[in-house]
Design an enzyme around this catalytic site. Structure first.
Site, PDB file in Angstrom:
ATOM      1  N   HIS A 107       0.836  -1.199   0.000  1.00 45.92           N
ATOM      2  CA  HIS A 107       0.000   0.000   0.000  1.00 45.92           C
ATOM      3  C   HIS A 107       0.870   1.247   0.000  1.00 45.92           C
ATOM      4  O   HIS A 107       1.998   1.231   0.493  1.00 45.92           O
ATOM      5  CB  HIS A 107      -0.901   0.007   1.229  1.00 45.92           C
ATOM      6  CG  HIS A 107      -1.942  -1.061   1.211  1.00 45.92           C
ATOM      7  ND1 HIS A 107      -3.051  -1.017   2.021  1.00 45.92           N
ATOM      8  CD2 HIS A 107      -2.063  -2.214   0.517  1.00 45.92           C
ATOM      9  CE1 HIS A 107      -3.804  -2.071   1.819  1.00 45.92           C
ATOM     10  NE2 HIS A 107      -3.204  -2.829   0.904  1.00 45.92           N
ATOM     11  N   GLU A 109       0.817   4.134   1.689  1.00 52.43           N
ATOM     12  CA  GLU A 109       1.269   4.685   2.977  1.00 52.43           C
ATOM     13  C   GLU A 109       2.382   3.833   3.577  1.00 52.43           C
ATOM     14  O   GLU A 109       3.374   4.359   4.089  1.00 52.43           O
ATOM     15  CB  GLU A 109       0.100   4.774   3.970  1.00 52.43           C
ATOM     16  CG  GLU A 109      -1.007   5.703   3.548  1.00 52.43           C
ATOM     17  CD  GLU A 109      -2.073   5.025   2.700  1.00 52.43           C
ATOM     18  OE1 GLU A 109      -3.067   5.699   2.388  1.00 52.43           O
ATOM     19  OE2 GLU A 109      -1.924   3.841   2.344  1.00 52.43           O
ATOM     20  N   CYS A 137      -5.876   2.288   5.552  1.00 50.74           N
ATOM     21  CA  CYS A 137      -6.538   1.087   6.075  1.00 50.74           C
ATOM     22  C   CYS A 137      -5.950   0.745   7.444  1.00 50.74           C
ATOM     23  O   CYS A 137      -4.999   1.384   7.909  1.00 50.74           O
ATOM     24  CB  CYS A 137      -6.350  -0.080   5.101  1.00 50.74           C
ATOM     25  SG  CYS A 137      -4.662  -0.703   5.040  1.00 50.74           S
ATOM     26  N   CYS A 140      -2.165  -0.022   7.313  1.00 50.49           N
ATOM     27  CA  CYS A 140      -1.350   1.183   7.151  1.00 50.49           C
ATOM     28  C   CYS A 140      -1.387   2.046   8.409  1.00 50.49           C
ATOM     29  O   CYS A 140      -0.379   2.643   8.782  1.00 50.49           O
ATOM     30  CB  CYS A 140      -1.815   1.970   5.931  1.00 50.49           C
ATOM     31  SG  CYS A 140      -1.464   1.116   4.390  1.00 50.49           S
TER      32      CYS A 140
END
Length: 168
Positions: A107, A109, A137, A140
């Protein structure tokens, strides 16, 4: 007159044994060899410089995160981008690689935090903020929490940003 090496057996043996390392030297070298490679790999890698915005504003940091998001979409991945900022300078960036790398943890981040930690050579990012194109999420959020990120700013959300937290 004969050379010292040819003169006597004792002198010849001394010369030959001085050329062959003893057992302790060999074992010491074998023990320390893996540590030498660790120090070489622990050295900071030469990473390419990060693109910096002309202005040091939230809008400029969000613009860079959007550019990373758009790059991910152009290359066939999901539409997410994030940057890590310390003292007005982008020190880490990430975009989604979930599809392209077949990695469910890639992801934006998370990759931005990894990039910043690598570039700053520290896991303590308590003086850094994250600017993301989406709400992070739970995974993250955990990475931001454990990286000690100060504030997370998300497009279309509160101007104050939010402190990372654990939990859903």
């Amino acid at each position: 007159m004969a050379s010292p090496v040819l003169r006597g057996g004792a002198e010849r043996k001394r010369v030959l044994t001085s050329l062959v390392p003893d057992r302790r030297s060999v074992l010491s070298a074998l023990t320390l060899a893996p540590l030498a490679s660790l120090s070489a790999s622990a050295a900071p890698q030469s990473l390419p410089p990060l693109e910096q915005p002309a202005e040091r504003t939230r809008a400029a940091y969000f613009a860079r995160a959007r550019a990373l998001r758009d790059q991910a979409v152009r290359e066939g991945d999901q539409a997410y981008g994030a940057v890590v900022v310390r003292d007005g300078v982008i020190v880490g960036e990430g975009r989604n690689y979930v599809v392209l790398h077949s990695d469910p943890t890639a992801h934006s981040e998370l990759l931005a935090v990894r990039d910043a930690a690598r570039r700053l050579n520290t896991r303590d990012l308590s003086d850094c903020d994250v600017f993301s194109t989406a709400v992070p999420c739970a995974m993250c959020q955990g990475a931001l929490y454990w990286g000690r990120i100060r504030r997370v700013y998300t497009e279309g959300r509160s101007e104050e940003g939010a402190a990372p937290r654990l939990g859903c």
